[in-house]
Design an enzyme around this catalytic site. Sequence first.
Site, mmCIF file in Angstrom:
data_model
loop_
_atom_site.group_PDB
_atom_site.id
_atom_site.type_symbol
_atom_site.label_atom_id
_atom_site.label_comp_id
_atom_site.label_asym_id
_atom_site.label_seq_id
_atom_site.Cartn_x
_atom_site.Cartn_y
_atom_site.Cartn_z
ATOM 1 N N GLU A 40 0.857 -1.188 0.000
ATOM 2 C CA GLU A 40 0.000 0.000 0.000
ATOM 3 C C GLU A 40 0.889 1.232 0.000
ATOM 4 O OE1 GLU A 40 -1.337 -2.016 3.072
ATOM 5 O OE2 GLU A 40 -2.106 -3.128 1.367
ATOM 6 N N ASP A 71 -4.910 8.081 11.445
ATOM 7 C CA ASP A 71 -3.548 7.614 11.634
ATOM 8 C C ASP A 71 -2.907 8.106 12.916
ATOM 9 O OD1 ASP A 71 -2.903 5.986 9.305
ATOM 10 O OD2 ASP A 71 -3.420 7.787 8.196
#
Lengths: 255, 402
Positions: free
Chosen positions: A44, A55
């Site tokens: 990814e 995140d």
Amino acid sequence: MRLTNIFNNKSDLLSVYFTAGFPELNSTISVLEALENAGVDFVEVGMPFSDPVADGPTIQGSSTHALNNGISLKLLFEQLEEAKKRVSFPLILMGYFNPILKFGVERFVERCVECDIQGVILPDMPYEIYDEKYRHIFEKRGVFPIFLITPQTTDERIKLLDENSSLFLYMVSSSSVTGKSSGNNMQQLAYFKRVAEMKLKSPVMTGFGISDNKSFKRVCGYTNGAIIGSAYVSAIKNSVDIESDTLSFVKRIRG
Amino acid sequence: MSENYFKKYPSKDGFYKEYGGAFVPPVLEKEMKKIADSYFTISKSHNFISELRSIRKHYQGRPTPVYFCNRLSEKYGGRIYLKREDLNHSGAHKLNHCMGEALLAKYMGKKRLIAETGAGQHGVALATAAAYFGLECEIHMGEVDMKKEHPNVARMKILGAEVIPVSSGLKTLKEAVDSAFQSYLKDPDNTIYCIGSVVGPHPFPMMVRDFQRIVGIEAKEQFFDMTGELPDNVVACVGGGSNAMGIFSSFLEDDECSLYGVEPGGLSLKKGEHAATMTKGKPGTIHGFKCYLLQEEDGQPQPVYSVASGLDYPGVGPEHSMLRDINRVTYDSVGDKEAIDAFFELSRLEGIIPALESAHAVAYALKLAGEKPHTSVLVNLSGRGDKDLDFVIDNYGKDYQI
Ligand SMILES: Cc1ncc(COP(=O)(O)O)c(C=O)c1O
């Protein structure tokens, strides 16, 4: 190499996330080569955004760093065009929606096709909005979204996402942000079992909080494999030899 | 404007035409739905409404007055009125939605409130609400703002809140929101993120607006009592847009009232020197919702600046974004200098020291009044200026003989 082939032929898959343009603007290609040489199954590539709400500090830090290096979607696609000549494992893009919206969704999908990008993970794009507004643009060109499921996702919704997945489902290991260690608790085990027992049609990869051989092995027992992000980003953060650091990182994880 | 405006906007999924929605990662998807469901059931219940009414009256001191500015009107022309949210308990309109959000949190069985704050007004209001209801409170604040608004930092701590300094990026409001989201994601079950304005994912823009509607409901009646008519103009500053939505919401269907949202023009309208989202922004997504957004060519949010810490945000409420597109509200900007001038004018002519945020609205009202001598202008004076005193004296004092 197509993703579907990999899922059909292999188990205990290891997929790695890294932030494009990090640690150096032009690291993208060398990191990809290092990951392929180390035997990672697919990757990814993170498209940095300055306000990545899902995140943790590691990926947030690498994103800020990459943006300061000057990375942008336009530049990333140029790097990926070059990368496609040098690596052959499948690539997926992962990132927040606004830069794509600004870039133009159709143009984005077009560039994905040109760069052999097989799928995209858009953590802040709810399925309903994708379905209503953007699905036709992606499907027409054979670029497919990968949906996330979490411990809070109901069976009913998991089924819906499963039916609408063409590549795999991304199982978020805990209700948290990336980079936080996945607690070894009963609740999580129950969640893994619940999903395993649903006998989904799509392969499942587990991510968030996987950082060593133990956590890797654990999730491979329930799903097709694991996605590692923050631990790898930390490993190359101050690396002077990305090639060999990547190799030893992957060795350590696979055990 | 159709009669059932509030039934129509937002849509079931939280959209105001193309703006709003809930662009959140799946970890938050379910929690947002849960909050929305609870809001629709709990906050419409008789018990909830009675308790909130009682709090507003006995604890917050509502209704706040509408005041006619004699000397200011004489000097600038027009008839200038202030809706005195500076007199709301804790010194700004923010407590209106904080008490509502915290009451909802209590009914939902949450133990902890978290939020970001820019000027510290929202943080102080939430810390106040947390103390009132006996909930834990964690406030995220950029280090730059902590220095500038240190009296509010002290107030939050005295009220028992934990203040988390945020040192990433420009160390102001946007980064504080990022940080608060992070913290929220760690424990969404026991926590509620009480966002500080009509921004963020659905249902927050709707909830905050609805809790702020009291400002407009009171002001409309009070103004009519005083004058026998509706105001020609209603003016409010717009950071995220909560105080503005609060007062505008009662006048949306009165076409004879012109509505003005005032954004911070900062030092200039050059990139990085302002936060005039409506003037310079383009539609985009940030922090879980779609709105006008100050952004770079590649879709990254732009750096923003304003002398008023509560206004420097690169996005703006989704409902404002829609009201701009349908031309119901006019959005314009006022720079630092004009805001500081207005801050001193209101202080010296009326004995009311406004928050720097609210001073932007006052400055715009003076302009409107100056242009039309017979016009009436109702300003939402969203907060008081105590928090800004040191900053103003240090940076602008000598220009005003201090
Ligand atoms: C007194 C005051 N007015 C206005 C604002 C701006 O917020 P909003 O646009 O949501 O009313 C703030 C924010 O901190 C504030 O403290």
